[in-house]
Scaffold this motif. Structure first.
Motif, PDB file in Angstrom:
ATOM      1  N   ARG A  70       0.804  -1.221   0.000  1.00 27.09           N
ATOM      2  CA  ARG A  70       0.000   0.000   0.000  1.00 27.09           C
ATOM      3  C   ARG A  70       0.841   1.277   0.000  1.00 27.09           C
ATOM      4  O   ARG A  70       0.310   2.356   0.257  1.00 27.09           O
ATOM      5  N   ILE A  71       2.117   1.170  -0.306  1.00 22.56           N
ATOM      6  CA  ILE A  71       2.965   2.353  -0.276  1.00 22.56           C
ATOM      7  C   ILE A  71       2.536   3.366  -1.337  1.00 22.56           C
ATOM      8  O   ILE A  71       2.628   4.586  -1.110  1.00 22.56           O
ATOM      9  N   ALA A  72       2.049   2.887  -2.475  1.00 22.34           N
ATOM     10  CA  ALA A  72       1.587   3.812  -3.519  1.00 22.34           C
ATOM     11  C   ALA A  72       0.355   4.574  -3.050  1.00 22.34           C
ATOM     12  O   ALA A  72       0.212   5.777  -3.319  1.00 22.34           O
TER      13      ALA A  72
ATOM     14  N   VAL B 113      11.457   4.038   1.292  1.00 22.30           N
ATOM     15  CA  VAL B 113      10.383   4.936   1.731  1.00 22.30           C
ATOM     16  C   VAL B 113      10.567   6.314   1.102  1.00 22.30           C
ATOM     17  O   VAL B 113       9.623   6.907   0.576  1.00 22.30           O
ATOM     18  N   ARG B 114      11.784   6.841   1.134  1.00 20.71           N
ATOM     19  CA  ARG B 114      12.052   8.162   0.558  1.00 20.71           C
ATOM     20  C   ARG B 114      11.743   8.185  -0.932  1.00 20.71           C
ATOM     21  O   ARG B 114      11.122   9.135  -1.441  1.00 20.71           O
ATOM     22  N   MET B 115      12.151   7.154  -1.630  1.00 20.18           N
ATOM     23  CA  MET B 115      11.912   7.095  -3.077  1.00 20.18           C
ATOM     24  C   MET B 115      10.437   6.930  -3.390  1.00 20.18           C
ATOM     25  O   MET B 115       9.906   7.591  -4.282  1.00 20.18           O
ATOM     26  N   ALA B 116       9.775   6.032  -2.659  1.00 23.04           N
ATOM     27  CA  ALA B 116       8.361   5.759  -2.920  1.00 23.04           C
ATOM     28  C   ALA B 116       7.491   6.982  -2.674  1.00 23.04           C
ATOM     29  O   ALA B 116       6.510   7.225  -3.386  1.00 23.04           O
ATOM     30  N   LEU B 117       7.853   7.778  -1.654  1.00 19.60           N
ATOM     31  CA  LEU B 117       7.070   8.977  -1.331  1.00 19.60           C
ATOM     32  C   LEU B 117       7.505  10.192  -2.144  1.00 19.60           C
ATOM     33  O   LEU B 117       6.828  11.229  -2.123  1.00 19.60           O
ATOM     34  N   GLY B 118       8.625  10.071  -2.852  1.00 24.48           N
ATOM     35  CA  GLY B 118       9.114  11.199  -3.637  1.00 24.48           C
ATOM     36  C   GLY B 118       9.602  12.343  -2.774  1.00 24.48           C
ATOM     37  O   GLY B 118       9.417  13.517  -3.118  1.00 24.48           O
ATOM     38  N   VAL B 119      10.238  12.012  -1.656  1.00 21.43           N
ATOM     39  CA  VAL B 119      10.670  13.034  -0.698  1.00 21.43           C
ATOM     40  C   VAL B 119      11.598  14.063  -1.343  1.00 21.43           C
ATOM     41  O   VAL B 119      11.475  15.273  -1.104  1.00 21.43           O
TER      42      VAL B 119
END
Length: 223
Positions: free
Chosen positions: A120-122, A176-182
């Motif tokens: 569910r990260i997306a 996490v950083r990549m998936a959220l586009g931090v």
């Protein structure tokens, strides 16, 4: 004359000390959100010793688990000289529209990611982006703290290959950083990702300390 001046100085010093003693604690109002089952409420329990002790006493356990938050709840606690007012928002789909409304009335946002919930990260990313796109969040440069939660369950490298339940499920901090586009977020907004565990308390106090400083610096106009 000299004695009178000395007495006046002592009086002024005492007055200043009393003012500092009874000066109200600065209040930080923040929004706590994330998908359901991310462990948001358990994180807050680690900042409220009375809640933690009460829960442990009731259940006679060393770690605290909580039920899903119904809609929202307000949690207040003190950390040093800072008073925190935390709007703990439900992560269930039918309540997520409340996030946008309350985002206009806070000084900071805490978003909690379950590192074991890679499926569910997306969805988490889309919900977070919708929140950050709110006009006031952008205009006021409201700081964002991301807790990469449930770190105590181990990284993907630590999981046994034959564990079908957990295999390849855990997200690293970089994931996490990549998936959220931090790295692509508003450059004028302070953002921090911290590995945490609601059960052990790892990273929780550190995160709140960072958020306090971020809120304070935004109030001073710092970037």
């Amino acid at each position: 004359m000299g004695q009178q001046a000395l007495s006046s100085t002592n009086y002024d010093t005492s007055t200043l000390s009393l003012k500092r003693l009874f000066k109200p604690k600065p209040t930080r109002t923040v929004l706590l959100c994330g998908l359901n089952h991310a462990g948001k409420t358990t994180l807050v329990c680690n900042m409220t010793p009375s809640m933690l002790d009460h829960a442990r006493g009731m259940e006679n356990i060393d770690q605290v688990s909580t039920c899903p938050t119904p809609g929202l709840s307000l949690v207040e606690f003190a950390q040093g000289r800072i008073k925190w007012r935390v709007w703990d928002m439900s992560g269930q789909g039918r309540f997520r529209n409340l996030w946008a409304y309350y985002s206009g009335h806070v000084q900071g946002i805490i978003f909690v990611i379950d590192v074991m919930d890679s499926d569910r990260i997306a969805t988490a990313r889309d919900e977070l982006q919708a929140l950050l796109d709110q006009p006031r969040v952008r205009e006021m440069r409201i700081p964002l703290l991301v807790f990469a939660n449930k770190a105590d369950l181990g990284s993907a490298d630590d999981l046994e290959a034959d564990n079908d339940k957990n295999k390849s499920k855990s997200l690293s901090m970089e994931n996490v950083r990549m998936a959220l586009g931090v790295d692509n977020m508003n450059q004028h907004q302070k953002v921090k990702v911290i590995s945490s565990s609601g059960l052990t308390g790892t990273g929780v106090a550190e995160g709140f300390q960072w958020l306090n400083e971020a809120i304070r610096s935004v109030g001073k106009g710092e970037l």
